[in-house]
Design a protein around this motif. Structure first.
Motif, PDB file in Angstrom:
ATOM      1  N   MET A 228       0.828  -1.200   0.000  1.00 48.24           N
ATOM      2  CA  MET A 228       0.000   0.000   0.000  1.00 48.24           C
ATOM      3  C   MET A 228       0.866   1.255   0.000  1.00 48.24           C
ATOM      4  O   MET A 228       0.563   2.243  -0.679  1.00 48.24           O
ATOM      5  N   ALA A 229       1.953   1.232   0.770  1.00 48.12           N
ATOM      6  CA  ALA A 229       2.871   2.373   0.777  1.00 48.12           C
ATOM      7  C   ALA A 229       3.470   2.596  -0.604  1.00 48.12           C
ATOM      8  O   ALA A 229       3.627   3.737  -1.055  1.00 48.12           O
ATOM      9  N   GLN A 230       3.782   1.505  -1.265  1.00 51.90           N
ATOM     10  CA  GLN A 230       4.341   1.613  -2.619  1.00 51.90           C
ATOM     11  C   GLN A 230       3.296   2.191  -3.578  1.00 51.90           C
ATOM     12  O   GLN A 230       3.586   3.092  -4.376  1.00 51.90           O
ATOM     13  N   ASP A 231       2.066   1.679  -3.506  1.00 51.98           N
ATOM     14  CA  ASP A 231       0.998   2.134  -4.402  1.00 51.98           C
ATOM     15  C   ASP A 231       0.628   3.599  -4.147  1.00 51.98           C
ATOM     16  O   ASP A 231       0.182   4.294  -5.066  1.00 51.98           O
ATOM     17  N   ALA A 232       0.813   4.066  -2.899  1.00 49.36           N
ATOM     18  CA  ALA A 232       0.469   5.444  -2.560  1.00 49.36           C
ATOM     19  C   ALA A 232       1.570   6.430  -2.951  1.00 49.36           C
ATOM     20  O   ALA A 232       1.426   7.638  -2.721  1.00 49.36           O
ATOM     21  N   GLY A 233       2.648   5.911  -3.527  1.00 49.69           N
ATOM     22  CA  GLY A 233       3.746   6.772  -3.947  1.00 49.69           C
ATOM     23  C   GLY A 233       4.711   7.114  -2.835  1.00 49.69           C
ATOM     24  O   GLY A 233       5.591   7.965  -3.005  1.00 49.69           O
ATOM     25  N   ILE A 234       4.568   6.466  -1.680  1.00 47.03           N
ATOM     26  CA  ILE A 234       5.444   6.729  -0.531  1.00 47.03           C
ATOM     27  C   ILE A 234       6.720   5.902  -0.635  1.00 47.03           C
ATOM     28  O   ILE A 234       7.803   6.375  -0.300  1.00 47.03           O
ATOM     29  N   GLY A 235       6.561   4.686  -1.086  1.00 51.27           N
ATOM     30  CA  GLY A 235       7.704   3.807  -1.276  1.00 51.27           C
ATOM     31  C   GLY A 235       7.870   2.796  -0.155  1.00 51.27           C
ATOM     32  O   GLY A 235       7.699   3.124   1.023  1.00 51.27           O
ATOM     33  N   GLU A 236       8.192   1.578  -0.532  1.00 52.36           N
ATOM     34  CA  GLU A 236       8.375   0.504   0.448  1.00 52.36           C
ATOM     35  C   GLU A 236       9.570   0.771   1.349  1.00 52.36           C
ATOM     36  O   GLU A 236       9.539   0.479   2.550  1.00 52.36           O
ATOM     37  N   ALA A 237      10.642   1.330   0.790  1.00 50.21           N
ATOM     38  CA  ALA A 237      11.845   1.575   1.583  1.00 50.21           C
ATOM     39  C   ALA A 237      11.567   2.556   2.719  1.00 50.21           C
ATOM     40  O   ALA A 237      12.024   2.365   3.856  1.00 50.21           O
ATOM     41  N   ARG A 238      10.804   3.585   2.429  1.00 50.08           N
ATOM     42  CA  ARG A 238      10.474   4.566   3.464  1.00 50.08           C
ATOM     43  C   ARG A 238       9.582   3.945   4.536  1.00 50.08           C
ATOM     44  O   ARG A 238       9.732   4.226   5.728  1.00 50.08           O
ATOM     45  N   PHE A 239       8.653   3.102   4.132  1.00 47.26           N
ATOM     46  CA  PHE A 239       7.804   2.394   5.089  1.00 47.26           C
ATOM     47  C   PHE A 239       8.657   1.518   5.999  1.00 47.26           C
ATOM     48  O   PHE A 239       8.477   1.513   7.223  1.00 47.26           O
ATOM     49  N   ASN A 240       9.608   0.779   5.413  1.00 50.19           N
ATOM     50  CA  ASN A 240      10.452  -0.116   6.200  1.00 50.19           C
ATOM     51  C   ASN A 240      11.286   0.647   7.222  1.00 50.19           C
ATOM     52  O   ASN A 240      11.470   0.198   8.357  1.00 50.19           O
ATOM     53  N   LEU A 243       9.035   1.661  10.037  1.00 49.41           N
ATOM     54  CA  LEU A 243       8.613   0.493  10.812  1.00 49.41           C
ATOM     55  C   LEU A 243       9.650   0.111  11.862  1.00 49.41           C
ATOM     56  O   LEU A 243       9.310  -0.385  12.940  1.00 49.41           O
ATOM     57  N   GLN A 244      10.919   0.367  11.567  1.00 48.47           N
ATOM     58  CA  GLN A 244      11.985  -0.038  12.479  1.00 48.47           C
ATOM     59  C   GLN A 244      12.108   0.874  13.698  1.00 48.47           C
ATOM     60  O   GLN A 244      12.774   0.517  14.675  1.00 48.47           O
ATOM     61  N   LEU A 245      11.458   2.037  13.666  1.00 49.44           N
ATOM     62  CA  LEU A 245      11.610   2.990  14.762  1.00 49.44           C
ATOM     63  C   LEU A 245      11.257   2.372  16.109  1.00 49.44           C
ATOM     64  O   LEU A 245      11.960   2.573  17.102  1.00 49.44           O
ATOM     65  N   PHE A 246      10.171   1.613  16.173  1.00 40.05           N
ATOM     66  CA  PHE A 246       9.759   0.988  17.432  1.00 40.05           C
ATOM     67  C   PHE A 246       9.686  -0.535  17.362  1.00 40.05           C
ATOM     68  O   PHE A 246       9.282  -1.167  18.342  1.00 40.05           O
ATOM     69  N   ASN A 247      10.062  -1.111  16.230  1.00 39.23           N
ATOM     70  CA  ASN A 247       9.832  -2.548  16.050  1.00 39.23           C
ATOM     71  C   ASN A 247      11.054  -3.326  15.571  1.00 39.23           C
ATOM     72  O   ASN A 247      10.919  -4.441  15.070  1.00 39.23           O
ATOM     73  N   SER A 248      12.248  -2.761  15.731  1.00 41.02           N
ATOM     74  CA  SER A 248      13.446  -3.404  15.182  1.00 41.02           C
ATOM     75  C   SER A 248      13.666  -4.796  15.743  1.00 41.02           C
ATOM     76  O   SER A 248      14.031  -5.725  15.014  1.00 41.02           O
ATOM     77  N   VAL A 249      13.461  -4.972  17.044  1.00 36.25           N
ATOM     78  CA  VAL A 249      13.723  -6.270  17.668  1.00 36.25           C
ATOM     79  C   VAL A 249      12.748  -7.318  17.133  1.00 36.25           C
ATOM     80  O   VAL A 249      13.148  -8.445  16.783  1.00 36.25           O
ATOM     81  N   GLU A 250      11.473  -6.970  17.037  1.00 38.19           N
ATOM     82  CA  GLU A 250      10.476  -7.918  16.538  1.00 38.19           C
ATOM     83  C   GLU A 250      10.714  -8.247  15.070  1.00 38.19           C
ATOM     84  O   GLU A 250      10.583  -9.396  14.648  1.00 38.19           O
ATOM     85  N   LEU A 251      11.071  -7.256  14.283  1.00 33.81           N
ATOM     86  CA  LEU A 251      11.364  -7.486  12.868  1.00 33.81           C
ATOM     87  C   LEU A 251      12.582  -8.371  12.715  1.00 33.81           C
ATOM     88  O   LEU A 251      12.640  -9.228  11.823  1.00 33.81           O
ATOM     89  N   GLN A 252      13.567  -8.177  13.568  1.00 34.71           N
ATOM     90  CA  GLN A 252      14.759  -9.006  13.529  1.00 34.71           C
ATOM     91  C   GLN A 252      14.438 -10.467  13.821  1.00 34.71           C
ATOM     92  O   GLN A 252      15.079 -11.388  13.301  1.00 34.71           O
ATOM     93  N   ALA A 253      13.384 -10.666  14.633  1.00 35.61           N
ATOM     94  CA  ALA A 253      12.974 -12.045  14.970  1.00 35.61           C
ATOM     95  C   ALA A 253      12.146 -12.682  13.866  1.00 35.61           C
ATOM     96  O   ALA A 253      11.760 -13.850  13.984  1.00 35.61           O
ATOM     97  N   GLY A 254      11.830 -11.890  12.818  1.00 40.97           N
ATOM     98  CA  GLY A 254      11.168 -12.505  11.666  1.00 40.97           C
ATOM     99  C   GLY A 254       9.779 -12.049  11.388  1.00 40.97           C
ATOM    100  O   GLY A 254       9.056 -12.707  10.618  1.00 40.97           O
ATOM    101  N   ALA A 255       9.324 -10.930  11.987  1.00 39.65           N
ATOM    102  CA  ALA A 255       7.964 -10.447  11.724  1.00 39.65           C
ATOM    103  C   ALA A 255       7.852  -9.913  10.310  1.00 39.65           C
ATOM    104  O   ALA A 255       8.809  -9.399   9.754  1.00 39.65           O
TER     105      ALA A 255
END
Length: 255
Positions: A228-240, A243-255
């Motif tokens: 959705m971020a990509q389709d809205a012209g925001i970009g997946e990289a910016r979304f990612n 997302l890491q601002l408060f969720n880096s540990v959970e993402l590292q575990a495979g979320a």
């Protein structure tokens, strides 16, 4: 563990680990209710207010901050042995929050900051983790900073009992109930697509997009949110990155 203290006036210890202590400061902003709360508990330790050592005897441990050192890890194990109830206070305690940004490639970050020698004052540093990865946690007060009303509700849960379950849906539902327009329709990044509900969508109500401080919802579809971020012209990289601002540990575990 709701109502496990059976109506007695519990001894409460408020403990700070790696954080800005902002969530503890939020407790002091409860002016209309603070004296009433203090009548219901026995406050035996508050790291923000006193340098006295942690006592041996307490019923409820309220812990702010992430576990970032071996010393903090041992503190949490000791706290869990003593306390009937452990409450994680704020994003740093619940998800590792801002300290958790360093979790991916931790050794590289450590060397960038300290070089080859970590100062003794820093302690025996470890990759940041939320306290739930170290000990069982009975309740979480989310967001950065916390809402003082949520803190009050958490204490009352164990003082008088409650069967209320934590929120699991995403924040988007709260925005819809508040009849807020979607930021994505304006080409603006918002983390409400994947963030856990429960705060009432306060930031969107004030015209600010959600930054994800409540952590990932167990119902979140992260892959769809990226699209959705990509389709809205925001970009997946910016979304990612957001997302890491408060969720880096959970993402590292495979979320």
């Amino acid at each position: 563990m709701s109502g496990t203290l059976h109506g007695k006036r519990p001894k409460v210890a408020i403990i700070g680990l790696a954080s800005c202590f902002g969530c503890q400061l939020q407790i002091t902003n409860m002016e209309p209710h603070l004296l009433s709360l203090l009548d219901q508990i026995e406050l035996v330790h508050w790291q923000l207010a006193s340098s006295d050592p942690l006592p041996e005897d307490f019923d409820i441990a309220v812990v702010e901050g992430a576990v970032t050192t071996k010393e903090a890890l041992e503190t949490m194990r000791r706290v869990r042995r003593r306390a009937s109830v452990v409450i994680a206070l704020g994003a740093c305690a619940v998800t590792a929050g801002i300290p958790g940004i360093a979790a991916p490639e931790f050794d590289d970050h450590l060397q960038t900051v300290y070089g080859t020698q970590v100062p003794q004052a820093a302690g025996n540093v470890i990759s940041p983790v939320p306290i739930s990865q170290v000990v069982p946690v009975d309740w979480e007060v989310r967001c950065c900073p916390i809402d003082p009303a949520d803190f009050m509700a958490a204490l009352h849960r164990f003082i008088v009992g409650s069967n209320k379950l934590p929120s699991t849906a995403t924040l988007c539902g709260e925005c819809k109930r508040n009849e807020r327009g979607c930021f994505y329709g304006r080409g603006q990044l918002c983390m409400g697509l994947v963030t856990r509900a429960g705060c009432g969508a306060r930031c969107p109500n004030l015209g600010r997009a959600c930054n994800g401080c409540a952590g990932l919802s167990p119902q979140a579809n992260v892959a769809a949110a990226r699209r959705m971020a990509q389709d809205a012209g925001i970009g997946e990289a910016r979304f990612n990155t957001a997302l890491q601002l408060f969720n880096s540990v959970e993402l590292q575990a495979g979320a």
